[in-house]
Scaffold this motif. Structure first.
Motif, short mmCIF file in Angstrom:
data_model
loop_
_atom_site.label_atom_id
_atom_site.label_comp_id
_atom_site.label_asym_id
_atom_site.label_seq_id
_atom_site.Cartn_x
_atom_site.Cartn_y
_atom_site.Cartn_z
N ARG A 92 0.84 -1.21 0.00
CA ARG A 92 0.00 0.00 0.00
C ARG A 92 0.87 1.26 0.00
O ARG A 92 0.63 2.19 -0.77
N ILE A 95 2.60 1.72 -3.43
CA ILE A 95 1.67 2.18 -4.48
C ILE A 95 1.28 3.64 -4.26
O ILE A 95 1.27 4.44 -5.20
N ILE A 96 0.99 4.00 -3.03
CA ILE A 96 0.65 5.40 -2.74
C ILE A 96 1.82 6.31 -3.10
O ILE A 96 1.64 7.35 -3.74
N ALA A 98 4.26 5.78 -5.23
CA ALA A 98 4.44 5.84 -6.69
C ALA A 98 3.43 6.77 -7.35
O ALA A 98 3.77 7.54 -8.26
N ARG A 99 2.20 6.72 -6.90
CA ARG A 99 1.15 7.58 -7.48
C ARG A 99 1.38 9.06 -7.16
O ARG A 99 1.13 9.93 -7.99
N LYS A 100 1.82 9.33 -5.96
CA LYS A 100 1.96 10.73 -5.52
C LYS A 100 3.34 11.31 -5.79
O LYS A 100 3.53 12.53 -5.68
N THR A 103 4.18 14.74 -7.47
CA THR A 103 3.66 15.99 -6.88
C THR A 103 4.12 16.22 -5.44
O THR A 103 3.72 17.20 -4.83
#
Length: 120
Positions: A92, A95-96, A98-100, A103
């Motif tokens: 988790r 993944i968080i 990598a997505r953020k 920014t």
């Protein structure tokens, strides 16, 4: 050979010095298979590898900077994380992150770096 500028530079240094993999590996104090893997772009560059390479082969400052730049470019090109053998929480977080990542503010990245450096 993978598209890896550091690997190309490393092989060039070895060839310019008329060295076979065995001799360069021995001088660099690493195994032949590890050096070969670096040279074909399949393994990451060990810590202090560039400094040792520059010293052993008496490379000029320009070549050192070229090696550092190419190593940095190769590292930043693409990162693949294998999360298959991690805990659900680690997945988790990965993944968080990598997505953020694109920014995240520098101040937050500095804090994250401090936390991760403590884990060593």
């Amino acid at each position: 050979m993978k598209n890896n500028s550091f690997a190309i530079l490393l092989r060039g240094i070895r060839k310019e010095n008329n060295e076979v993999l065995y001799n360069m590996a021995k001088r660099m104090n690493i195994s032949v298979s590890y050096l070969s893997s670096i040279e074909i772009g399949e393994r990451k560059i060990p810590k202090n590898f560039i400094a040792k390479l520059v010293k052993i082969y008496n490379l000029p400052e320009e070549k050192k900077l070229e090696l550092i730049k190419s190593a940095d470019e190769d590292l930043t090109r693409k990162v693949v994380l294998d999360l298959s053998k991690t805990t659900p929480l680690a997945k988790r977080v990965g993944i968080i992150f990598a997505r953020k990542f694109p920014t995240i503010k520098n101040s937050a990245l500095e804090e994250i770096t401090k936390i991760l450096d403590k884990e060593k």
